[in-house]
Enzyme design. Sequence first.
Site, PDB file in Angstrom:
ATOM      1  N   LYS A   1      28.582  19.411  58.143  1.00 62.03           N
ATOM      2  CA  LYS A   1      28.524  19.335  59.795  1.00 62.03           C
ATOM      3  C   LYS A   1      28.128  18.712  60.291  1.00 62.03           C
ATOM      4  CE  LYS A   1      25.670  23.263  59.908  1.00 62.03           C
ATOM      5  NZ  LYS A   1      24.562  23.042  60.695  1.00 62.03           N
TER       6      LYS A   1
ATOM      7  N   ASP B   1      27.017  29.806  58.552  1.00 67.74           N
ATOM      8  CA  ASP B   1      27.900  28.375  58.923  1.00 67.74           C
ATOM      9  C   ASP B   1      29.040  28.302  57.712  1.00 67.74           C
ATOM     10  OD1 ASP B   1      25.245  27.798  60.932  1.00 67.74           O
ATOM     11  OD2 ASP B   1      24.879  26.124  59.248  1.00 67.74           O
TER      12      ASP B   1
HETATM   13  O1  C5P Z   1      23.186  33.268  57.210  1.00 68.07           O
HETATM   14  P1  C5P Z   1      22.070  32.342  56.484  1.00 68.07           P
HETATM   15  O2  C5P Z   1      21.976  33.117  54.847  1.00 68.07           O
HETATM   16  O3  C5P Z   1      22.290  31.099  56.400  1.00 68.07           O
HETATM   17  O4  C5P Z   1      21.107  32.844  57.175  1.00 68.07           O
HETATM   18  C1  C5P Z   1      20.042  32.122  56.320  1.00 68.07           C
HETATM   19  C2  C5P Z   1      18.561  32.810  57.390  1.00 68.07           C
HETATM   20  O5  C5P Z   1      18.545  31.525  58.479  1.00 68.07           O
HETATM   21  C3  C5P Z   1      18.517  34.064  57.818  1.00 68.07           C
HETATM   22  O6  C5P Z   1      18.084  34.622  57.182  1.00 68.07           O
HETATM   23  C4  C5P Z   1      17.795  34.071  59.145  1.00 68.07           C
HETATM   24  O7  C5P Z   1      16.191  33.919  59.141  1.00 68.07           O
HETATM   25  C5  C5P Z   1      18.467  32.892  59.727  1.00 68.07           C
HETATM   26  N1  C5P Z   1      19.311  32.663  60.851  1.00 68.07           N
HETATM   27  C6  C5P Z   1      18.612  33.292  61.916  1.00 68.07           C
HETATM   28  N2  C5P Z   1      19.567  32.984  63.147  1.00 68.07           N
HETATM   29  C7  C5P Z   1      20.437  33.089  62.566  1.00 68.07           C
HETATM   30  C8  C5P Z   1      21.461  32.138  61.312  1.00 68.07           C
HETATM   31  C9  C5P Z   1      20.250  32.125  60.678  1.00 68.07           C
HETATM   32  O8  C5P Z   1      17.554  32.800  62.664  1.00 68.07           O
HETATM   33  N3  C5P Z   1      22.275  32.603  63.775  1.00 68.07           N
END
Ligand code: C5P
Length: 288
Positions: A8, A131
């Site tokens: 994406k 995502d």
């Molecule tokens: O959800 P995911 O594991 O992909 O997110 C990784 C990290 O990215 C989270 O722990 C956070 O630190 C950051 N993040 C965030 N806000 C979001 C998505 C991700 O702060 N909307």
Amino acid sequence: MRADAFAKINLGLRVGSRREDGYHPVHGFFQSIGWSDRIWLEFCDEDVAETDSGDEILAGLGNFAWRAAVAVRDAAGSDRAMGLRLRKEIPVAAGLGGGSADAAAALGLAGLLFGVPSSDLENLAAGIGSDVPFCLRGGLALVEGRGEIVHPRRPAGGYTVGIVVPPIELATPAVFDRWDELGEPRGREIAASTLPPSRRGEESPANDLYPAAVSLSPALDDWRAEIEERWSRPVHMSGSGPALYGFFVDRDEAVEAVAIAPVGARAAHAAEPVWQGWSALGDETTDE
Ligand code: C5P
């Protein structure tokens, strides 16, 4: 069974102050593009997970996909062994959602294998990564919350993106942390006249994470400036970077543009929007 898992790009990404749960609220259009990994999943004698490059999936690359498949198996209350194979094409740690796409495709394939309905897969998706809910649905969508609120939009294409991944790896949590430290900067605004017609009535593709990504890796801004010079158009960052892309109304022009990407890029690719996040390819008699 096998499936393609599509990358994406973020057509703009607005970020709000960190929430109590540690995530940041986002607001932006996400678009699946025709650059894909391939995943195979089937029942086996014992659990195996591997990439084509021979990497052990459980140790890193593709871990998302395996976790997703296991989550579906658990939801189905099954303990049948499964084998997962992953062929990576989408650059990792690039802001192109490759790991999330793999997870979404693995959710979809495991759902078919274990007979888990898609409404249950949607509930599992956000638990794998922010995502993944978008990647499960794919196409064009306005995404909010920490990523789990996905408002699908009607297909609006008519362009090709030229994408260059500079030789920089950025970890998403580090980019969000730096965004906080910098005092929540805003991405640079882009003149609507430089966008393809189908994007002009929409919000600007400004990416609020760009100043944070550049702060962590100043060379990124040199790459952007150099590519803008070569392509004679604004270049945008996808997600938490470092993938950079520009819009081309003419596909041939996009193909020529990626051919003149600066030497040393991790990858350069021309891709069209696609209208799904993953697609099952059915049974096969060969490996391809
Ligand atoms: O959800 P995911 O594991 O992909 O997110 C990784 C990290 O990215 C989270 O722990 C956070 O630190 C950051 N993040 C965030 N806000 C979001 C998505 C991700 O702060 N909307």
